[in-house]
Design a protein around this motif. Structure first.
Motif, mmCIF file in Angstrom:
data_model
loop_
_atom_site.group_PDB
_atom_site.id
_atom_site.type_symbol
_atom_site.label_atom_id
_atom_site.label_comp_id
_atom_site.label_asym_id
_atom_site.label_seq_id
_atom_site.Cartn_x
_atom_site.Cartn_y
_atom_site.Cartn_z
ATOM 1 N N TRP A 26 54.773 54.193 15.059
ATOM 2 C CA TRP A 26 56.016 54.692 15.655
ATOM 3 C C TRP A 26 55.869 55.253 17.065
ATOM 4 C CZ3 TRP A 26 55.880 57.553 10.505
ATOM 5 C CH2 TRP A 26 56.403 56.745 9.492
ATOM 6 N N GLY A 27 54.652 55.474 17.527
ATOM 7 C CA GLY A 27 54.467 56.154 18.807
ATOM 8 C C GLY A 27 54.218 55.248 19.989
ATOM 9 N N GLY A 28 54.175 53.939 19.759
ATOM 10 C CA GLY A 28 54.006 53.019 20.870
ATOM 11 C C GLY A 28 52.596 52.532 21.107
ATOM 12 N N ALA A 29 51.615 53.006 20.342
ATOM 13 C CA ALA A 29 50.247 52.511 20.500
ATOM 14 C C ALA A 29 50.127 51.117 19.901
ATOM 15 C CB ALA A 29 49.250 53.451 19.836
ATOM 16 N N ALA A 30 49.322 50.275 20.539
ATOM 17 C CA ALA A 30 49.168 48.900 20.073
ATOM 18 C C ALA A 30 48.204 48.784 18.903
ATOM 19 C CB ALA A 30 48.679 48.019 21.227
ATOM 20 N N ARG A 31 47.184 49.655 18.873
ATOM 21 C CA ARG A 31 46.134 49.488 17.875
ATOM 22 C C ARG A 31 45.417 50.807 17.660
ATOM 23 N NH1 ARG A 31 44.391 44.349 17.462
ATOM 24 N NH2 ARG A 31 44.607 44.041 19.723
ATOM 25 N N LEU A 32 44.922 51.011 16.444
ATOM 26 C CA LEU A 32 44.086 52.160 16.117
ATOM 27 C C LEU A 32 42.631 51.711 16.138
ATOM 28 C CD1 LEU A 32 43.773 55.118 15.115
ATOM 29 C CD2 LEU A 32 43.880 54.203 12.774
ATOM 30 N N SER A 57 47.525 47.586 13.026
ATOM 31 C CA SER A 57 46.494 46.781 13.663
ATOM 32 C C SER A 57 45.286 47.672 13.971
ATOM 33 C CB SER A 57 47.035 46.165 14.954
ATOM 34 O OG SER A 57 46.077 45.320 15.542
ATOM 35 N N ALA A 58 44.104 47.162 13.679
ATOM 36 C CA ALA A 58 42.888 47.972 13.806
ATOM 37 C C ALA A 58 41.887 47.302 14.726
ATOM 38 C CB ALA A 58 42.256 48.203 12.437
ATOM 39 N N THR A 84 45.670 44.643 5.773
ATOM 40 C CA THR A 84 46.686 45.171 6.691
ATOM 41 C C THR A 84 47.751 44.146 7.050
ATOM 42 O OG1 THR A 84 45.407 44.572 8.668
ATOM 43 C CG2 THR A 84 45.033 46.770 7.719
ATOM 44 N N GLY A 85 47.383 42.869 7.019
ATOM 45 C CA GLY A 85 48.306 41.841 7.479
ATOM 46 C C GLY A 85 48.429 41.796 8.987
ATOM 47 N N HIS A 86 47.516 42.462 9.691
ATOM 48 C CA HIS A 86 47.535 42.500 11.157
ATOM 49 C C HIS A 86 46.212 41.969 11.709
ATOM 50 C CE1 HIS A 86 51.259 44.797 11.672
ATOM 51 N NE2 HIS A 86 50.869 45.565 10.668
ATOM 52 N N GLU A 87 46.258 41.598 12.991
ATOM 53 C CA GLU A 87 45.040 41.174 13.661
ATOM 54 C C GLU A 87 44.030 42.319 13.709
ATOM 55 O OE1 GLU A 87 43.402 39.867 18.069
ATOM 56 O OE2 GLU A 87 45.179 41.122 17.822
ATOM 57 N N VAL A 88 42.803 41.976 13.516
ATOM 58 C CA VAL A 88 41.694 42.920 13.617
ATOM 59 C C VAL A 88 40.804 42.487 14.774
ATOM 60 C CG1 VAL A 88 39.587 43.738 12.491
ATOM 61 C CG2 VAL A 88 41.695 43.510 11.173
ATOM 62 N N VAL A 89 40.398 43.444 15.599
ATOM 63 C CA VAL A 89 39.353 43.182 16.584
ATOM 64 C C VAL A 89 38.076 43.804 16.039
ATOM 65 C CG1 VAL A 89 38.548 43.441 18.941
ATOM 66 C CG2 VAL A 89 40.999 43.198 18.491
#
Length: 318
Positions: A26-32, A57-58, A84-89
């Motif tokens: 919710w804060g606008g960051a693209a990835r943790l 996204s992690a 997560t269902g998100h891209e991981v780097v």
């Protein structure tokens, strides 16, 4: 250029990560992003969040190679992408010589060779094929249980030009740490883009970890910098990279080191607007993602202050 955040605490309970994961939701960051987990294992934290319904996204920058086999690394990265269902780097690095010695009894004699072998095997496995390789440091004759290809980008931690060249050849992402925009522009990015084996239409992306802290009446810049990078600047390989950038330090984190690191663009301190003005230099040279690192704020003023700094910085992002 995207703005992401580094988890600024060594969590001892996964619930402590929720406020920072919510900055991604919710804060606008693209990835943790997380580095090597020192208490709770980093991949397990993200999978715990996913199980609690917080799927973000992690990025892992970097997980240390001596602590996991390439096979285990591929399993961990795929697990996080599926959960997560998100891209991981998934970023890897050899770590310091001391860390290598502690984990393996002796360091890699060839750092670049070890990284090349490691990333190649992880890539084979994530691509769904059989990795049949015999290396000096890492060997494999294995395949992951077949499943659809996960959305995982391979990263390599980069400090100096030879590792940047290897990242340009093998990795999807080069992950830099303690690198000013000037050092990236003059040294690392040319080495990255000059990799001969890379297809020019698919250049490696650049992720830059940037230590930051908002200024305030109760903020001691020297104390914040020591808490953010003091441990790293004691290592010879970091000092060597800083010298290559024209930044000479003693490693004691004293006033002279603080002045050198601030003047050299390594540690950004000021108002949110002033920090973003300095971050514009990263945007101008083509950095794809900056990772805001407020670990010093968390160490000195606590996790709530760190979350507040990140929220203010994200809110002020252009």
């Amino acid at each position: 250029m995207r703005h992401s955040i580094l988890l600024p605490v060594n969590a001892t309970r996964p619930e402590q990560v929720i406020p920072f994961a919510n900055l991604v939701r919710w804060g606008g960051a693209a990835r943790l992003w997380q580095g090597q987990g020192l208490v709770l294992e980093s991949h397990q934290i993200v999978n715990w969040l996913a199980g609690a319904g917080i799927r973000v996204s992690a990025g892992f920058g970097v997980s240390l190679m001596p602590y996991r086999s390439p096979y285990n690394a591929a399993v961990e990265a795929r697990s996080v992408a599926l959960a997560t269902g998100h891209e991981v780097v998934a970023g890897y690095g050899p770590g310091s010589l001391a860390a290598q010695t502690c984990a393996m009894g002796r360091p890699y004699a060839g750092q670049l060779t070890a990284c090349r072998e490691y990333l190649t095997i992880v890539r084979d496995l994530l691509d769904g094929g059989i990795s049949d390789r015999e290396g000096e440091y890492f060997s494999a004759k294995a395949q992951l249980l077949p499943f659809h290809r996960p959305e995982v980008s391979l990263g390599l931690g980069v400090l100096r030009e030879r590792m940047a060249g290897l990242a340009g050849e093998l990795a999807d992402t080069a992950i830099t740490w303690l690198a000013s925009a000037a050092y990236l522009e003059e040294v690392l990015i040319p080495a990255l883009r000059g990799a001969k084996e890379r297809r020019p239409e698919e250049p490696a992306k650049v992720v830059a970890y940037v230590p930051v802290a908002l200024a305030g009446p109760d903020r001691d810049r020297e104390k914040l910098l020591r808490a953010t990078v003091g441990g790293h600047i004691q290592f010879p390989h970091y000092q060597a990279a800083l010298r290559r950038a024209g930044i000479r330090i003693t490693g004691d984190g004293g006033a002279d080191d603080v002045r050198a690191l601030v003047d050299g663009g390594i540690f950004l301190h000021g108002t949110a607007e002033e920090i973003h003005q300095r971050l514009d230099a990263y945007r101008a040279i083509g950095v794809d993602e900056v990772v805001l690192n407020v670990t010093g704020v968390a160490a000195v003023h606590g996790p709530r202050a760190a979350a507040s700094d990140l929220y203010e910085l994200l809110k002020a992002a252009p």
